[in-house]
Each structure stands twice: as structure tokens, then as C-alpha cells.
Write a protein that holds these residues in place. Sequence first.
Motif, PDB file in Angstrom:
ATOM      1  N   ASP A  75     -23.142 -43.074 -18.115  1.00 16.08           N
ATOM      2  CA  ASP A  75     -22.978 -42.709 -16.708  1.00 16.08           C
ATOM      3  C   ASP A  75     -21.525 -42.369 -16.381  1.00 16.08           C
ATOM      4  O   ASP A  75     -21.257 -41.477 -15.562  1.00 16.08           O
ATOM      5  N   ALA A  76     -20.594 -43.088 -17.012  1.00 15.40           N
ATOM      6  CA  ALA A  76     -19.176 -42.804 -16.758  1.00 15.40           C
ATOM      7  C   ALA A  76     -18.815 -41.395 -17.230  1.00 15.40           C
ATOM      8  O   ALA A  76     -18.044 -40.688 -16.559  1.00 15.40           O
ATOM      9  N   VAL A  77     -19.347 -40.988 -18.365  1.00 15.53           N
ATOM     10  CA  VAL A  77     -19.100 -39.632 -18.869  1.00 15.53           C
ATOM     11  C   VAL A  77     -19.682 -38.604 -17.906  1.00 15.53           C
ATOM     12  O   VAL A  77     -19.029 -37.612 -17.552  1.00 15.53           O
ATOM     13  N   LEU A  78     -20.906 -38.828 -17.457  1.00 20.64           N
ATOM     14  CA  LEU A  78     -21.540 -37.901 -16.516  1.00 20.64           C
ATOM     15  C   LEU A  78     -20.761 -37.840 -15.203  1.00 20.64           C
ATOM     16  O   LEU A  78     -20.560 -36.759 -14.636  1.00 20.64           O
ATOM     17  N   ASP A  79     -20.294 -39.005 -14.739  1.00 23.73           N
ATOM     18  CA  ASP A  79     -19.507 -39.045 -13.499  1.00 23.73           C
ATOM     19  C   ASP A  79     -18.236 -38.205 -13.630  1.00 23.73           C
ATOM     20  O   ASP A  79     -17.880 -37.435 -12.727  1.00 23.73           O
ATOM     21  N   THR A  80     -17.553 -38.370 -14.757  1.00 21.33           N
ATOM     22  CA  THR A  80     -16.291 -37.651 -14.977  1.00 21.33           C
ATOM     23  C   THR A  80     -16.515 -36.147 -15.018  1.00 21.33           C
ATOM     24  O   THR A  80     -15.786 -35.373 -14.376  1.00 21.33           O
ATOM     25  N   CYS A  81     -17.515 -35.725 -15.765  1.00 28.55           N
ATOM     26  CA  CYS A  81     -17.771 -34.288 -15.902  1.00 28.55           C
ATOM     27  C   CYS A  81     -18.250 -33.687 -14.587  1.00 28.55           C
ATOM     28  O   CYS A  81     -17.859 -32.560 -14.235  1.00 28.55           O
ATOM     29  N   GLU A  82     -19.061 -34.428 -13.856  1.00 34.55           N
ATOM     30  CA  GLU A  82     -19.522 -33.947 -12.558  1.00 34.55           C
ATOM     31  C   GLU A  82     -18.330 -33.760 -11.611  1.00 34.55           C
ATOM     32  O   GLU A  82     -18.249 -32.761 -10.885  1.00 34.55           O
ATOM     33  N   ARG A  83     -17.393 -34.709 -11.644  1.00 41.36           N
ATOM     34  CA  ARG A  83     -16.219 -34.626 -10.772  1.00 41.36           C
ATOM     35  C   ARG A  83     -15.334 -33.437 -11.157  1.00 41.36           C
ATOM     36  O   ARG A  83     -14.902 -32.663 -10.286  1.00 41.36           O
ATOM     37  N   ILE A  84     -15.051 -33.266 -12.446  1.00 33.25           N
ATOM     38  CA  ILE A  84     -14.202 -32.156 -12.879  1.00 33.25           C
ATOM     39  C   ILE A  84     -14.839 -30.813 -12.523  1.00 33.25           C
ATOM     40  O   ILE A  84     -14.163 -29.895 -12.043  1.00 33.25           O
ATOM     41  N   ALA A  85     -16.147 -30.707 -12.740  1.00 38.70           N
ATOM     42  CA  ALA A  85     -16.843 -29.459 -12.414  1.00 38.70           C
ATOM     43  C   ALA A  85     -16.784 -29.173 -10.919  1.00 38.70           C
ATOM     44  O   ALA A  85     -16.601 -28.027 -10.489  1.00 38.70           O
ATOM     45  N   ARG A  86     -16.909 -30.218 -10.130  1.00 40.69           N
ATOM     46  CA  ARG A  86     -16.885 -30.069  -8.668  1.00 40.69           C
ATOM     47  C   ARG A  86     -15.493 -29.683  -8.175  1.00 40.69           C
ATOM     48  O   ARG A  86     -15.348 -28.872  -7.262  1.00 40.69           O
ATOM     49  N   GLU A  87     -14.442 -30.232  -8.803  1.00 35.57           N
ATOM     50  CA  GLU A  87     -13.080 -30.023  -8.307  1.00 35.57           C
ATOM     51  C   GLU A  87     -12.373 -28.837  -8.958  1.00 35.57           C
ATOM     52  O   GLU A  87     -11.578 -28.147  -8.290  1.00 35.57           O
ATOM     53  N   LYS A  88     -12.631 -28.589 -10.241  1.00 29.39           N
ATOM     54  CA  LYS A  88     -11.851 -27.592 -10.980  1.00 29.39           C
ATOM     55  C   LYS A  88     -12.627 -26.318 -11.311  1.00 29.39           C
ATOM     56  O   LYS A  88     -12.001 -25.271 -11.573  1.00 29.39           O
ATOM     57  N   TYR A  89     -13.944 -26.399 -11.332  1.00 27.82           N
ATOM     58  CA  TYR A  89     -14.743 -25.242 -11.738  1.00 27.82           C
ATOM     59  C   TYR A  89     -15.388 -24.543 -10.535  1.00 27.82           C
ATOM     60  O   TYR A  89     -15.120 -23.367 -10.269  1.00 27.82           O
ATOM     61  N   ALA A  90     -16.257 -25.245  -9.838  1.00 31.86           N
ATOM     62  CA  ALA A  90     -17.050 -24.619  -8.779  1.00 31.86           C
ATOM     63  C   ALA A  90     -16.210 -23.916  -7.707  1.00 31.86           C
ATOM     64  O   ALA A  90     -16.562 -22.803  -7.293  1.00 31.86           O
TER      65      ALA A  90
END
Length: 610
Positions: free
Chosen positions: A35-50
Motif C-alpha cells: 500500500d505504501a508503494v501504491l500511495d507513493t506512486c499515486e501521489r507522484i502521478a497526481r502531482e508531477k504527471y497529471a
Amino acid sequence: MSLRSTLDFLLYDWLQAESLNQRERFADHSRETFDAVLDTCERIAREKYAPHNRTVDTQEPHFDGEKVILPQATHDAHKAFVESGMMSAAQDYEIGGMQLPFTLQAAANSFFAMGSVSIGSNMLTSGNANLLMVHGTELQKNVFAKNEFSGRWAGTMCLSEPQAGSSLSDVATRAVPDGEDFQEDPLGPRYRLTGNKMWISSGDHELTENIVHIVLAKIPDENGKLIPGTRGISLFIVPKRMVDTEGNLTGERNDVALAGLNHKMGWRGTTNTLLNFGEGKYPVGGKAGAVGYLVGSPGKGLHCMFHMMNEARISVGTAAVMLGMAGYYASLEYAKNRPQGRPAGPAGKDSAKPQVRIIEHADVRRMLLAQKSYCEGSLALSLYCARLVDEQKTGTPEAGDDARLLLEVLTPIAKSWPSEWCLEANSLAIQIHGGYGYTRDFPVEQYWRDNRLNMIHEGTHGIQAADLLGRKVLMEDGRGMKLLAARMTETMARAARVPELAAHAKALGEALQRIGTATQAAWSTGDPRSALTNAVPYMQAFGHTVLAWIWLDVAARALEFDAGKSSAVTTGKTSAAAYFFNYELPKIGAWLNVVESRDPTCTDMPEEAF
């Protein structure tokens, strides 16, 4: 449902990914670390990608004569991805990896693909490094693969050429031994390459200090002539900048030159290039010819390269899935908030009543449910294939071998089906937006443009279909097909005991039988030309049957966990499954009719009549 809740259900409830932690390789992990890995990737995608998906679409890469210029947002997103450790997430601790299951890595990377597939998740770099970990020497692994996994260097795959395209037997790039003592270079037998490579994604940029090109080229025979066909094709590491045996840059450029950037309809944030090897622009040691180090044995280049190509094909399928999902979520949000029209009653429409949201219109609901069935079903298939990778690498020898063969059969479907039907989902997302969807004011037109590449990317539909019907369903006396049929039969047996799913189970059984009949009919003459005439309709029917099985299995598991509560999650799964069985699976009859009869309409058409 959000992407995260969908992933949680597929990972934990359906695929039971948490059980992988009982295996020695993954013993350090738990649901909490996943879950921690998923949380991190979701956050990076939300802040740096989308937030920058439109930026990288409008600010295309350009060449200033010295280097390729990319938006700062691309540099920032790449830096955040590298720092997350996801480049080497599934690799051994000893080389800086996390020893995560590939299933979890694939799920986590889906956030980046949905945030901005055009910025990307570095699939070619990881695929390049994975190839070297299997086929490279120890020094090649240490110098090239490990620096790619760390994110210090990037990687490419250089197959296609301007005159050859997907016809690899027509590759004309040459590789000749670099002097009489070429065998003595510690990085591998050293050759000089000359030729051109086209459609090379990420072929030049400044995101990393070096780029490791994996290049197919032919070694001439003793008479200096290229061996026709694929027998002479070998594989080479060709770095953009020369390096020593410690992985340090020597300061010298290799003779690889950017000849031009291709201007694309979509995926505009990723450079796509024409590269010239050995034109003499950057002579190494005063001598023209790009320096390349042989990977594996001479003449075995395709054998090595297919390790990377198969991985890339599954990644392309996943990219198509996530573009479809992005469009689905955008059109769902729009449909919930856009008022338009009034429902028709017995006396017609009452204009005095307030407008309703368009999600209340039957045809909009049809288009939304179609998207849900295509995209969530494809996501489940992608994760199922990732789970097979873990089984192949960490399961028992028997289970691992079964997983290997199932992956062989499913790879053409995992690549082709999402690239066709999640593209259709993007088209439906535009339709739901109406005229607004055709403008750049909304993101759905970009999702469609980005997704259109995936039917071409890493092997066209025709290539995948010929691979499926011409090789995969026949290999090892059809054992892969039998394994797949056995898993489908197991699902059907479970579902047949569930009243809501019994009819679907029966329909899947009939579809599976029809696939078997069509396979035999296609090959009944033993003539490959006749058998493969309608390979694409065969693949479409095969893919629909696979997705029907996936949906039946997902729906059965959802009902098991629901235990009569009738939750929205379960209703969503069973409704999407019902849509697929009622609206989509019946299509296979038309596709298989021409396969079974080996219909020659297309091949018999005279060229002058077109």
C-alpha cells in the motif's frame, strides 16, 4: 470507483497478491508495504504527471542543433520517478531493487500511465536493462543494466529502419569487427555499426547523462555480404556516450547522431527519432562507425531482443488500458454534471420540467458501461499477465512452466485487445462530451490521439494476429491453448453454481468451443497462407473470449466477497460482466465465420480493383 479502489480489488481480492509474501523472495513485504508503494506512486502521478499532460502535448520536443529540449515538467516528473525507486522495483536488493512482485510494480506504474502516458514510466529503459540481466555478460550487467535501473542512464530499443519497418529480416544496419583484436574489449566483442534506425522512442534527450541503445544489426559473412533473412542478425549495446569498465563517462561521444525528430499525432511528450549510426559526425578514436558491444552470440540477436519485445508489448497494452481509463473517468464525471434534455414519458417530453444530467439518458449509460467493461476488463487482464510473470519466476517448476506458456499465448491479446477496445472507449468518451469532446478544452481528444499509437506500437494488429494463430496457439502441440482452456473451464464450473452467472458460464463454454473449432478449421489445409488470411478476425474473437473469461472470474470473486450485501462495487462488476456477455461476446460469431471458411474475399481482390 476510483482507480485506487479498482486496483485494490483486483490485486488483493481477485489476484490475492498478498499471498506472494509467503514466498522467500517477497518475505520482507506485507500489505502495508504494498500500500505504501501504491500511495507513493499515486501521489507522484497526481502531482508531477497529471497536471502537465497537456503541457507535454503542446510543447513538443525540439532540437536546437546541439541537444533535444523537453519541458521542465518532463525533467521534474522523471526525477520524481527515479527517486521513487520504481525503475528497479522488482529487481534484487543487491542491485538497488526492492524485490517487489512484478504484479505490484505493474499496478503501481499504472498511475503514471494514466497521469501522463506521454511523459511515460520508462518502460524501454527497464526493458532494456532486464534484457541485459538475462543475456548480457557480468560486466555488461554491472556497467549498463545497473546504471539504467538506477535512473542514471536511459535505454532504447532500435529495431526498425526506414526501409524495413517491422520486417526485421530486411534490416540493413551493418556491424563489422573493430580491428583484429576486437574480441579483447572487456565490455564485449567490439564492433563498428553503420546504418539508420527509425521510430526510436526516447532516442535522444537530456533527461539522463547517457542513453544505452540496444541495436539489431547484421554481421557480414566471410565475403563481406549481409546474410539474407534473420540468420545474420545480432544484438549490440551502443551507448550514446562512451564509458569505461567502471561505468564512468570517458568524455567522448559515440558515433550516433540524431537525424530528425518525428512529429506525432499523440505521445508528443516522448521524443521519437531517426538515428544515424556511423555517419562520421562523432568519430570514436578518429574513426567513423558507432562502437557497439555484442550481446549474446553472433546471429542470435532476435532471440535476445524478443525478451524485451514481449515485455514491451504487455507494457503497451497497459498504456492503452490507462488511457482508456483516463477517458472513462473524465466522461463519467462529465456525464454526472452536464444537464441536457428531458426524459420521454407516455405523453412525450415535458419542457416545463428541469433538465436531467446526461447520465440519466439510456445511450449515455450504454457508452459508459461499454467503457467500464473494456477498460476494467483490460486492466484485470494486464494484472493477470503480471501475476503470471511472478509465477514464472518464483512458483514451483511446474507452475512456472505453465505460467511461461500461458504468457506466450496471452501476450498478443494483452497487447492488441486493449489497444483496439480501449481506443474505442476513448472514442465513446469523446461522444459523451458531444461537440466539447472534439475540442482541446477537454482532455478526451488527447487521450484518443495518444491511444491511437498503441495499435501500431511494438507490432501492429496484423503482426500480433499472425503470431497468435500462426505460432502461439500451435506451440508445444497446443499445450498453451489447453492450459488456457483448463483455467476457463475451472472458472465456468465455479460460476455455473451462481444463479447470476450461470448463463454467462454457458455462453463462455460455447465461445471456447467455437474458438477450438475455428482454430482447427483455419489449419485444416495445412497451408499457412490460407490459415492466416483472416488472422485478425480470429484474434478479435480470441480476445473477446479471453476478456469474457476475465470478467466472469472477476464477477464470481466479487459475488463471493459481497456475501449478499449488494454493494456498489459488486453491482458494478456484475453489470460490466453482463454488458460484456450480452453486447460483446456475441460478436465472435461474425469474426469466426470467415476464419472457419478461410474466406478469401480480401486476398482474392485484384490489386487494380481497389
